[in-house]
Design an enzyme around this catalytic site. Structure first.
Site, PDB file in Angstrom:
ATOM      1  N   ASP A 577       0.876  -1.130  -0.046  1.00  0.00           N
ATOM      2  CA  ASP A 577       0.042  -0.034  -0.033  1.00  0.00           C
ATOM      3  C   ASP A 577       0.794   1.084  -0.169  1.00  0.00           C
ATOM      4  O   ASP A 577       1.817   1.422   0.764  1.00  0.00           O
ATOM      5  CB  ASP A 577      -0.953   0.074   1.122  1.00  0.00           C
ATOM      6  CG  ASP A 577      -1.847   1.270   1.180  1.00  0.00           C
ATOM      7  OD1 ASP A 577      -2.813   1.344   0.283  1.00  0.00           O
ATOM      8  OD2 ASP A 577      -1.585   2.154   2.085  1.00  0.00           O
ATOM      9  N   HIS A 580       4.688   4.145  -3.294  1.00  0.00           N
ATOM     10  CA  HIS A 580       5.330   5.328  -3.709  1.00  0.00           C
ATOM     11  C   HIS A 580       5.818   6.523  -2.575  1.00  0.00           C
ATOM     12  O   HIS A 580       6.709   6.905  -2.892  1.00  0.00           O
ATOM     13  CB  HIS A 580       4.590   6.424  -4.926  1.00  0.00           C
ATOM     14  CG  HIS A 580       3.256   6.550  -4.444  1.00  0.00           C
ATOM     15  ND1 HIS A 580       2.362   5.618  -4.153  1.00  0.00           N
ATOM     16  CD2 HIS A 580       2.753   7.708  -3.889  1.00  0.00           C
ATOM     17  CE1 HIS A 580       1.103   6.299  -3.814  1.00  0.00           C
ATOM     18  NE2 HIS A 580       1.356   7.602  -3.727  1.00  0.00           N
ATOM     19  N   ASP A 696     -10.955   1.462  -4.544  1.00  0.00           N
ATOM     20  CA  ASP A 696     -10.958   2.744  -4.065  1.00  0.00           C
ATOM     21  C   ASP A 696     -11.245   3.735  -5.120  1.00  0.00           C
ATOM     22  O   ASP A 696     -10.816   5.040  -4.956  1.00  0.00           O
ATOM     23  CB  ASP A 696      -9.714   2.963  -3.334  1.00  0.00           C
ATOM     24  CG  ASP A 696      -8.437   2.820  -4.089  1.00  0.00           C
ATOM     25  OD1 ASP A 696      -8.595   2.445  -5.028  1.00  0.00           O
ATOM     26  OD2 ASP A 696      -7.416   2.854  -3.642  1.00  0.00           O
TER      27      ASP A 696
END
Length: 1554
Positions: A577, A580, A696
């Site tokens: 999750d 980045h 999401d």
């Protein structure tokens, strides 16, 4: 086709007798090319080899070492532990480092090598070995008649295990809290299994923080209470979860993948109170102090809005503006935030003022003038470097930066030129204050910019959260819902927090930033994110502070390590999750820990880097197996088709990269020698996990239309990638569900609910296709339609999907425009179709249940394809979309090719070696090469093949096809003009066969390859549909090319046969140049093979074979390669036509040879010497007899005159005749002199004169009007005034001729002394007296005179020792090009040209070694270009570097190409330069200490040659280039002597190494 022969899903037992080698070739510099930075390798179900290759002699091979953290010794993987393998220093063979792959993992490698300034570390490469995911097999979803089997009949989980490739994954994202306790999951698991999902992606299952979000984890080591019955202990929960994940895997056949959250924790995680150092606080991150003060002040301001009379229930932007106005004018100024940015000038000046009068050691330095000359900004920057701490300009506490007063006093003293003291204080303080103000100026500017950001970010965020229509509408501003979202979590006062420093108790929250650089830590000291309030904050998550290494936060690293280890032991995969924003070094450490627990852990991530390069960086460093991509991100059918192509194509249908480029060999694997298939690697892009819609993001109804869920969901399943969906998509949930606030449960609506029934079929087919190697695909878009087709490239079985997208709501149920879908040579059977109707878009959720939209999916009548034949008789199937086909509808078909046999590929690849095994060099020349002019001359054919849309092929043979085909095969470029041409008709296939058949009367052995081609092409034309024609043509041509070149190399010497690819390519040029045409021969009475000087200009007739070119080329092309027969035939042919003591430059088959080259006989004698020394029983050639073309009295007679070929001589006689005729002087006028012989030459140019100066032994010849050496350009432009004037006459004693003469004399003297040569010397007139001069005497004259006559000393003081005209010297430290050019033109003696290394190579004894090496260094610096050698010093006034033979200007220097040898860079001299360098560098240069340094330097100079011959369509090296290696349009594209002299140099290296 019945279903029994269709793709099925059965347990796989991998049995491989043939090993696989995946080969990765590095660049010359030791780095992978950008495209090869990442290599993805398959799961090691059986061990295989990953081979890293590097050509010998490349830059990186110089004392090169391969470092890799792949455990070469079989030990445990440790990222920081690099194992080393030293590269061999054998320059004759490529380096191959074989890594035996037996387990999954992510690894790095790089090469280090010696460079000019020490060790060089090359760019790293990465290889990811994909995990082996073990899962129960399932039965096929289809019956034998292609009917879809119902649940319990089709797609049934079995007890047999298979290894599921990543592309076979069908993943369902689920929110666990919406399924209830583990015991309540069963009906949900049944539904997901039956819908074809084989992996479940779980959002975090740990205890949730106060917000209720699964991603705000309260305790990383505890699973959520809501998943279990009341009263279950922590230990029991772990055991229960482990039991269920195993049970789901084994009984439901679904793997498990867990979201792993590494960069934040819940704001109420209890362990934060004991370990606040795990977060960012002002104690460990003082740069956040200003941001925290601002955050607190804004919270206080928010609480005071009502008391200030400001709005708290924001309805309009005007309400918000009132608040922002007060914040801007009152709150922010009162905080004096600038104090966190700037120096406190007042306090710093005070400290300086107190110290200046007392300072004694400081005084003005010599740098005073330097400082006073600086601009104010530069002065401030210099002061900051010398007097401020390194990170002074980062944020910190108020006025945190302190000046080093002692350094400041010294600086100001230097600036003002004053000594410290009371009397100079005022001036010093003034200067000091001015510097500090200048330093503060950009800091105030930064503060002003940040203040604007604070205002804008606060306003914009408040407007979005409370006013905007698409915002969350937070409602009135209260204490619990303040104006701002706080960027910090303030830990509560507890017994634990009371033990902590109060400054550590406010922790920075996590969040995200628009367009942030993911490699920068936005909470780190260099970032101003928090004070600017750029962060879109997650108020329920505290950002974790790991530091740079475990020692920086030991508890946190250890705790999170336990977290990932626990999960790796239970689950098959991780979804990383917020990857980045996870520090890469943290991700590496924790994923390494997880992989130690589960080496076959599947790891994917959703990256928001905005850059393919950054994506690749994360993938390589973290070893990510997949990146999540989303189909719903596309905005049109065209974009969606492109997305499917980019991330899900696999390979285009008809691909050829693996089938055509793979080769067979043997390899030692785990100590056993086995046959192997070598698969070249082109590099990899990150693997995709393609979702229709993530959990999401907006639903299809919100973003497009509800109907599109079916079309897009179906299309995603046809991607050759891991695919997936979020739970609810299949059930047509109308809205994005909030994972934080939503508490209702999923409805268990049955497998068929929503689009579930269609997804069940397609999900199963997806996995079945992958397991059946359906690696090839095709996506096409036409209007609203996207068509997807996947096939197995060997069996040609597969499935076709037709989908009508629905990017907008509404739309006619009637068929949108689409042409009938044509499938050539393909049989098609309808499987299923689905037509969606959304009955209502109103939500049907209940108080406790989440439900999908009210919809129905109807099945159309079976669509029966029609079978037709085109005008060529080709069968094809045609699918017409039904008239009623509303948006969102899909059709599914099975496809196969009944007429295309599964063993066709194998048949096409067989038998080539046998077909080519008996071909000789001349046969191979025709089969592989043959330029246009050669082909037209040899067989009267049509020449090279022309393909519409591209230039004609350069060769008629296989190499002509291979250049475009190599590009097509490597890149699967099926849009290439050649691919289009092959699809359009069989003309190319017919050409390949017919051109060989036309030659059978002359070259009968070509019958075998002709028959081999015909048999295969006939089958292909009969059975292969047009769209597969490029593949089969490429496959057959490629197999034949390899067989032909293998046969060619088998006829070559070991250096070529067993050496590098570069040496092999150079060696093959011997076959390229040795061919048989009708109009040129070595014998006027019959056709024989002959050497072409170059292609395409010198293909046939009198222009094909040149004496000088033959004998510059013969050693490299024939002797080094082992083609001794061809060498002997050319030596004998030219010995036969000796006349005047010369060999002809233009042979013209011996019919009308022309004798105008002075250097030709000496190159021939050198080649005879080389033949004797290199060929088996080479000495015997001296006794070989030749019939002489002309009588020995030099009379010219036609070739068929009775006087011709009457006299017989041995080769030894011919050698003696050359020496004797030169010794007594050669004087004659060319036969048939005049315009008929040479229309450019002036009359005097036809006079040939050569004499020996018996004082020095030097050989002089030529005149101002002829050009008897290789630099033989004759002026042609009357307009420019150069007609009849040689560009470079070089009359006198030419340095290379003297070297060749000396070499010949030394050789025959040695042979004569041993009784192996029948002569001892020559008869000469010396000082008017005829006498016998022995070979040794003549050689000694040259030896004793050479340095004096030719060397130009570096030091002018040494001129007295040499024959020098100082006024003519242009460059020193070199050797003259000519000695004795007549007065008036004698500047030519001193011109630096590329010829003296020839003399060095053949007669090194003539040269002082140190002088020679110095001259060679100058030569390299001045003359050596990328490929060739400048023919004239660029500093010379005559230098003109670009050759254009069509130039029709008035400039005599360049008109009609007069500058042919006045600057353009010729390639062949580079070989002699390298040979000379090898000799003298090994004697007195760096090579005397380390020979490898010399070898590497030579190979470095050849890097461009390696590249050129590899990539050039002519597969050779050009005659010349223009300046700096630019292509010359008038040059031969491949020249015999260009490759030959480089082969000579490589042969010399190989001999030196022995």
């Amino acid at each position: 086709m019945d279903k029994a022969s269709a793709p099925t899903l059965y347990p796989q037992q991998v049995v491989e007798e043939e090993a696989t080698v995946y080969a990765l070739e590095l660049q010359d510099n030791g780095s992978p090319s950008q495209a090869k930075t990442l290599v993805r390798l398959p799961p090691p179900l059986v061990p295989y080899i990953f081979r890293i290759t590097l050509d010998a002699g490349t830059t990186a091979s110089r004392n090169g070492v391969l470092y890799t953290n792949f455990p070469l010794d079989g030990s445990e993987f440790v990222r920081e532990r690099f194992h080393e393998t030293r590269l061999p220093q054998d320059f004759s063979k490529p380096f191959e480092i074989d890594l035996t792959i037996t387990t999954a993992g992510a690894f790095e490698y790089h090469i280090e090598h010696d460079g000019p300034n020490g060790r060089v570390t090359c760019e790293p490469g990465y290889f990811i070995v994909e995990p082996s995911l073990s899962i129960p097999a399932r039965t096929s979803i289809l019956g034998e008649d292609f009917s879809v089997l119902p649940p319990g009949k089709g797609g049934v989980v079995t007890s047999d295990l298979i290894s599921l490739p990543l592309d076979g994954l069908v993943i369902q994202s689920v929110i666990a809290k919406w399924m209830g306790t583990l015991d309540e999951w069963v009906p949900h698991l049944d539904q997901m299994r039956d819908r074809g999902y084989n992996m479940l992606h779980y959002t975090p299952l740990q205890q949730r923080g106060e917000s209720g979000s699964p991603y705000s984890i309260y305790d990383q080591l505890q699973f959520d209470d809501d998943l279990f019955k009341v009263g279950v202990t922590a230990e029991e929960k772990v055991k229960e979860m482990s039991k269920w994940t195993k049970k789901i895997r084994e009984e439901w056949g679904m793997l498990g993948m867990m979201d792993v959250v590494l960069n934040h924790t819940a704001n109420n995680s209890p362990w934060l109170q004991e370990h606040p150092d795990a977060g960012y606080n002002v104690l460990n991150s003082p740069h956040l102090e200003g941001a925290l003060e601002l955050d607190s002040a804004l919270l206080d301001f928010s609480a005071s809005l009502e008391s200030r009379g400001l709005p708290t229930d924001l309805k309009t932007t005007a309400d918000l503006d009132k608040i922002i106005d007060v914040m801007t004018k009152e709150i922010l100024p009162s905080l004096k935030l600038y104090e966190f940015y700037v120096l406190d000038v007042k306090s710093q000046v005070a400290a300086f003022s107190a110290a200046w009068p007392k300072a004694t050691s400081a005084s003005p330095s010599s740098a005073t003038s330097d400082l006073t000359s600086l601009a104010p900004k530069d002065l401030a920057d210099t002061f900051a470097i010398q007097c401020l701490p390194p990170n002074w300009d980062q944020l910190g506490a108020r006025f945190h930066a302190q000046v080093d007063v002692k350094a400041a006093i010294s600086f100001i003293a230097s600036l003002t030129g004053s000594k410290p003291g009371a009397e100079t204080l005022d001036a010093a303080v003034k200067a000091y204050t001015k510097v500090l103000d200048e330093i503060n100026l950009p800091r105030y500017e930064q503060f002003d910019d940040d203040t604007k950001a604070i205002i804008a970010n606060t306003k914009n965020r408040a407007r979005y959260t409370r006013i905007d229509a698409d915002g969350p509408k937070f409602g009135p501003i209260t204490v619990k819902s303040p104006l701002i979202e706080t960027l910090f979590t303030r830990l509560p006062s507890t017994a634990a927090t009371k033990k902590q420093d109060p400054r550590s108790l406010a922790l920075a929250n996590n969040g995200w930033i628009w367009d942030a650089n993911p490699l920068e830590n936005f909470a780190g000291p260099t970032s101003r994110t928090y004070i600017r309030r750029d962060l879109i904050v997650w108020g329920d998550c505290v950002k974790l502070r790991y530091g740079d290494k475990p020692e920086d936060s030991p508890w946190l690293w250890d705790y999170m390590k336990k977290y990932v280890e626990q999960l790796a032991g239970m689950f098959d995969g991780f979804r990383l999750d917020n990857a980045h924003s996870t520090p890469i070094h943290v991700g590496e450490y924790l994923l390494d820990a997880a992989r130690r627990i589960n080496p076959h852990l599947y790891v994917c991530a959703e990256l928001f880097t905005g850059s393919q390069e950054l994506d690749l960086h994360f993938v390589c460093r973290l070893g990510l197996n997949s990146l999540i991509r989303e189909a719903m991100n596309s905005n049109s059918p065209k974009e969606e088709s492109g997305l499917l192509y980019n991330y899900g194509l696999g390979k285009p249908i008809g691909s050829m990269d693996t089938d055509c480029l793979a080769t067979r060999s043997t390899v030692k694997l785990q100590g056993v020698s086995r046959p192997c298939k070598i698969v070249p690697l082109a590099g990899s892009t990150p693997h995709a996990f393609l979702m229709d819609c993530t959990h999401d993001n907006q639903s299809p109804l919100d973003k497009r239309s509800a109907e599109d869920a079916l079309a897009t969901g179906a299309l995603v399943t046809f991607a050759h990638a891991a695919v997936g969906s979020n739970r609810g998509f299949d059930d047509l949930y109308p809205k994005l569900l909030d994972v934080v606030s939503e508490t209702r449960r999923y409805e268990v609506a049955g497998v068929e609910a929503g689009i579930g029934g269609v997804k069940r079929l397609l999900n199963h087919l997806h996995t079945e296709l992958v397991l059946d190697d359906g690696i090839e695909g095709h996506f096409s878009e036409e209007g609203e339609y996207i068509t997807a087709h996947r096939v197995n490239p060997v069996t040609h079985k597969g499935y076709l999907l037709v989908a009508r997208t629905a990017f907008s709501k509404g739309g006619s149920k009637s068929r949108a425009p689409i042409a009938p879908i044509r499938l050539d040579g393909t049989s098609v059977k309808f499987i299923a179709g689905a037509l969606p109707t959304i009955l209502s878009t109103e939500p049907r959720d209940t108080a406790d249940t989440l439900r999908g939209l009210d919809a129905k999916i109807e099945s159309p009548e079976p669509v029966v394809p029609t079978v037709k034949r085109d005008s060529n008789g080709l069968s094809y199937s045609e699918i017409t979309v039904p008239d009623v086909f509303p948006p969102g509808s899909v059709l599914v078909f099975a496809t196969w090719m009944e007429d295309l046999k599964a063993d066709l590929d194998e048949f096409c690849a067989k038998g080539a070696d046998k077909a080519f095994k008996d071909l000789d060099l001349v046969d191979l020349n025709s089969a592989i090469y043959r330029a246009d002019g050669e082909e037209r001359d040899a067989v009267g054919g049509d020449g090279v093949y022309s393909v519409p849309g591209m230039s004609p092929l350069v060769y008629c043979g296989l190499q002509g096809w291979m250049h475009p085909l190599t590009h097509i095969m490597k890149h699967n470029d099926l849009g290439h003009p050649l691919a289009a041409h092959l699809r359009a008709g069989p003309w190319a296939l017919n050409y390949v066969v017919s051109r060989l058949e036309k030659q059978l009367d002359v070259l009968p052995r070509l019958g075998a390859p002709a028959a081999w081609f015909k048999e295969r092409f006939d089958l292909v034309k009969k059975h292969v549909p047009p769209f597969l024609m490029p593949k089969y043509f490429a496959m057959i041509i490629n197999v034949a090319f390899k067989a032909a070149t293998d046969r060619a190399l088998s006829l070559c010497a070991p250096l070529v046969r067993e050496g590098t690819s570069f040496t092999a390519r150079l060696g093959l040029s011997s076959i390229q140049m040795l061919g048989q045409v009708r109009s040129a021969s070595l014998d006027p009475f019959k056709t024989t093979p002959s050497l072409a000087a170059g292609l395409p200009h010198f293909t046939a007739g009198w222009a094909r074979t040149w004496g000088r070119d033959v004998f510059i080329s013969l050693r490299g092309l024939f002797l080094v390669t082992g083609q001794y027969t061809a060498a002997r035939e050319h030596i004998l042919a030219f010995s036969s036509v000796l006349k005047h003591g010369l060999v002809p430059n233009l042979l013209d088959s011996g019919k009308t040879p022309r004798y105008n080259c002075r250097d030709g006989p000496w190159f021939m004698l050198q080649n005879i010497q080389d033949y004797v020394n290199m060929a088996p029983n080479g000495l015997a050639i001296l006794s070989d007899k030749v019939k002489r073309r002309f009588p020995l009295n030099d009379e010219w007679v036609p070739f068929d005159d009775p006087k011709a070929y009457q006299v017989e001589s041995t080769v030894a006689d011919v050698i003696q005749e050359v020496l004797q005729r030169h010794a007594q002087g050669i004087h004659f006028r060319e036969y048939n002199a005049g315009p008929n012989l040479d229309m450019q030459m002036s009359d005097n140019g036809f006079n040939i004169d050569i004499e020996v100066d018996w004082k020095t032994g030097m050989l002089y010849g030529g005149n101002a009007d002829n050009c008897g050496t290789w630099q033989d350009k004759m002026g042609e432009s009357a307009k420019a005034g150069n007609k009849g004037r040689p560009g470079s006459p070089r009359d006198g004693a030419d340095v290379e001729i003297i070297g060749l003469l000396k070499s010949a004399l030394r050789w025959v003297a040695e042979l004569s002394a041993k009784g192996k040569f029948p002569y001892t010397g020559v008869e000469a007139t010396v000082d008017g007296v005829k006498k016998q001069v022995t070979y040794s005497e003549w050689a000694d004259l040259i030896q004793n005179s050479f340095e004096r006559l030719f060397y130009v000393p570096l030091d002018p003081k040494e001129d007295v020792n040499y024959s020098i005209k100082a006024e003519l010297v242009a460059r020193r430290g070199i050797y003259k090009d000519v000695q004795g050019t007549p007065a008036g033109r004698d500047r030519a003696d001193y011109q630096l040209r590329g010829n003296f290394p020839i003399a060095m190579s053949v007669a090194p004894e003539l040269f002082d070694p140190k002088h020679a090496l110095e001259a060679l260094k100058i030569y390299e610096e001045v003359l050596v270009g990328p490929l060739g050698v400048k023919t004239l010093d660029p500093a010379d006034p005559d230098y003109r570097g670009d050759y254009d033979n069509s130039n029709d200007s008035h400039d005599p220097h360049v008109a009609k190409g007069w500058n042919y040898h006045q600057g353009p860079e010729w390639v062949w001299p580079i070989g002699f330069y390298l040979r000379a360098l090898l000799i003298f560098d090994l004697q007195v240069g760096e090579g005397a200490k380390d020979p490898n340094s010399t070898y590497h330097h030579i190979h470095r100079l050849l890097a461009r040659h390696r590249e050129h011959i590899r990539d050039d369509p002519w597969a050779g090296l050009p005659e010349l280039t223009n300046a700096n290696g630019a292509r010359c349009g008038d040059s031969c594209e491949t020249q015999a002597w260009s490759t030959s002299t480089i082969l000579d140099a490589l042969d010399d290296i190989a001999r030196a190494q022995k």
